[in-house]
Design an enzyme around this catalytic site. Structure first.
Site, PDB file in Angstrom:
ATOM      1  N   SER A  64       0.764  -1.291   0.136  1.00  0.00           N
ATOM      2  CA  SER A  64      -0.040  -0.046   0.137  1.00  0.00           C
ATOM      3  C   SER A  64       0.752   1.173  -0.087  1.00  0.00           C
ATOM      4  CB  SER A  64      -0.832   0.179   1.260  1.00  0.00           C
ATOM      5  OG  SER A  64      -1.897  -0.837   1.100  1.00  0.00           O
ATOM      6  N   LYS A  67       0.387   3.308  -2.833  1.00  0.00           N
ATOM      7  CA  LYS A  67      -0.710   4.128  -3.120  1.00  0.00           C
ATOM      8  C   LYS A  67      -0.345   5.810  -3.226  1.00  0.00           C
ATOM      9  CE  LYS A  67      -3.871   0.544  -1.144  1.00  0.00           C
ATOM     10  NZ  LYS A  67      -4.746   0.198  -0.058  1.00  0.00           N
ATOM     11  N   TYR A 189      -3.054  -2.415 -10.553  1.00  0.00           N
ATOM     12  CA  TYR A 189      -3.223  -2.099  -9.173  1.00  0.00           C
ATOM     13  C   TYR A 189      -2.113  -3.385  -8.414  1.00  0.00           C
ATOM     14  CZ  TYR A 189      -4.664  -2.427  -4.416  1.00  0.00           C
ATOM     15  OH  TYR A 189      -4.900  -2.319  -2.896  1.00  0.00           O
ATOM     16  N   TYR A 241      -4.777   3.413   8.166  1.00  0.00           N
ATOM     17  CA  TYR A 241      -6.157   3.144   7.980  1.00  0.00           C
ATOM     18  C   TYR A 241      -6.758   3.333   9.324  1.00  0.00           C
ATOM     19  CZ  TYR A 241      -3.656   0.881   4.058  1.00  0.00           C
ATOM     20  OH  TYR A 241      -3.132   0.733   3.010  1.00  0.00           O
ATOM     21  N   VAL A 259       1.249  -3.772   3.862  1.00  0.00           N
ATOM     22  CA  VAL A 259       1.277  -5.081   4.313  1.00  0.00           C
ATOM     23  C   VAL A 259       2.360  -6.046   4.185  1.00  0.00           C
ATOM     24  CG1 VAL A 259      -1.401  -5.395   4.565  1.00  0.00           C
ATOM     25  CG2 VAL A 259      -0.126  -6.109   2.489  1.00  0.00           C
TER      26      VAL A 259
HETATM   27  O1  DON Z   1      -4.729  -4.562  -1.940  1.00  0.00           O
HETATM   28  C1  DON Z   1      -4.357  -5.295  -0.951  1.00  0.00           C
HETATM   29  O2  DON Z   1      -4.906  -5.878   0.027  1.00  0.00           O
HETATM   30  C2  DON Z   1      -2.739  -5.077  -0.998  1.00  0.00           C
HETATM   31  N1  DON Z   1      -2.337  -5.132  -2.373  1.00  0.00           N
HETATM   32  C3  DON Z   1      -2.469  -3.771  -0.213  1.00  0.00           C
HETATM   33  C4  DON Z   1      -2.951  -3.645   1.192  1.00  0.00           C
HETATM   34  C5  DON Z   1      -2.014  -2.930   2.063  1.00  0.00           C
HETATM   35  O3  DON Z   1      -0.749  -3.022   1.950  1.00  0.00           O
HETATM   36  C6  DON Z   1      -2.491  -2.516   3.301  1.00  0.00           C
HETATM   37  N2  DON Z   1      -1.518  -1.917   4.288  1.00  0.00           N
HETATM   38  N3  DON Z   1      -1.391  -1.900   5.434  1.00  0.00           N
END
Ligand code: DON
Length: 305
Positions: A64, A67, A189, A241, A259
């Site tokens: 993330s 983003k 994405y 978040y 993540v």
């Molecule tokens: O879309 C997803 O679930 C992952 N590619 C990214 C989520 C993420 O990194 C949330 N962060 N803490």
């Protein structure tokens, strides 16, 4: 810049005992293969000086954190019009939640929850013929490193398990808030989330946000001062978040997590700091990463407040 190497060594020793207390992300199977004891920290100042400790030059999946790059790309082109498609309020829900979307007519709360990031990536798809190349070019410029790539294995692994992100994208498309083909959108994405970078790259790549929108490596004006302020405000309020309030309380800096266990924060006008420790807390943020950043701002007695 002040020499932060000794402080980083101290923090490294202080937070190390916490390894083993979090959990690797396993909903993207390829992310569960990393060494859970990895720990690296890097600081880069706006004038390019680097301090680092531990696994600061080992690549990992930024997830993330990417983003932020897509948001900067879309914001630079769309300006304030962007906020017709995505909100700027904390969601108070997990990053992959579907729950608010129906009540809020397919307009996600903010650009960092997955729904909001998908809207942003959709804008990038509309802006560029080859969006994956455009994202890679952008990241290489802001990180001042041509040697940055997507981890194809991680991208494929996430695409194979993308039901929830597909659901979010289709649902928003039903409200008219996604313009491009959903499968193409998820492909782009998953690729930008699968960018493979290390702490030094990440800290460098956030310096334009610490430098009022200007890339300190080549002088490119990527965002206006006001846009950089706004993007930083979004990181502070939404970057972690439903742990964003706690992060602001403990760390006191705008920051963004992923993540893959990376977390990056900036001190405006001064530096960017990136930590990587892949075990996550219950909110999906790096358990040791957040702790290390709290130790850093406490020790150096700096924050935006
Ligand atoms: O879309 C997803 O679930 C992952 N590619 C990214 C989520 C993420 O990194 C949330 N962060 N803490």
């Amino acid at each position: 810049m002040m020499d932060y190497n000794d402080i980083l060594k101290e923090i490294y020793e202080e937070v190390k005992p916490l390894l083993g207390k979090g959990r690797l992300a396993d909903y993207i199977p390829a992310l569960s293969c990393v060494d859970s004891n990895s720990l690296g920290i890097a600081i880069v100042s706006v004038d390019g000086e680097v301090c680092k400790v531990g696994d600061a030059e080992t690549n990992f999946s930024v997830q993330s954190i990417s983003k932020v790059y897509t948001l900067a790309m879309a914001f630079a082109e769309h300006g304030v019009g962007l906020w017709d498609y995505v909100g700027k309020e904390p969601s108070g829900n997990p990053f992959n939640s579907l729950i608010q979307l129906e009540h809020e007519q397919g307009i996600p709360r903010n650009p960092f929850i997955n729904a909001g990031a998908l809207v942003i990536t959709d804008k990038v798809l509309s802006l560029y013929k080859k969006p994956k190349n455009a994202i890679l070019d952008y990241v290489r410029k802001v990180a001042d490193n041509e040697d940055i790539y997507f981890d194809k294995e991680v991208a494929r692994s996430e695409k194979d398990e993308a039901s929830r992100n597909l659901a979010l994208a289709h649902f928003m498309q039903s409200f008219g808030n996604i313009q491009n083909d959903v499968d193409r959108l998820i492909d782009v994405y998953c690729h930008h989330c699968a960018l493979s970078m290390n702490c030094v790259d990440l800290a460098k790549s956030f310096l334009f946000l610490a430098n009022h929108g200007e890339n300190p490596f080549n002088g490119d004006k990527l965002l206006s001062r006001s846009q950089a302020k706004r993007l930083n405000a979004l990181m502070l309020t939404c970057g972690c978040y439903d742990e964003s309030g706690d992060f602001a309380f403990r760390v006191g800096l705008p920051g963004k997590s992923g993540v893959g266990g990376g977390v990056v924060a900036i001190i405006p006008g001064e530096l960017a700091i990136a930590v990587w420790s892949p075990e996550l807390n219950e909110y999906g943020n790096s358990l040791v990463g957040v702790e290390a950043l709290e130790h850093f701002t406490t020790k150096v007695d700096k924050s935006i407040f």
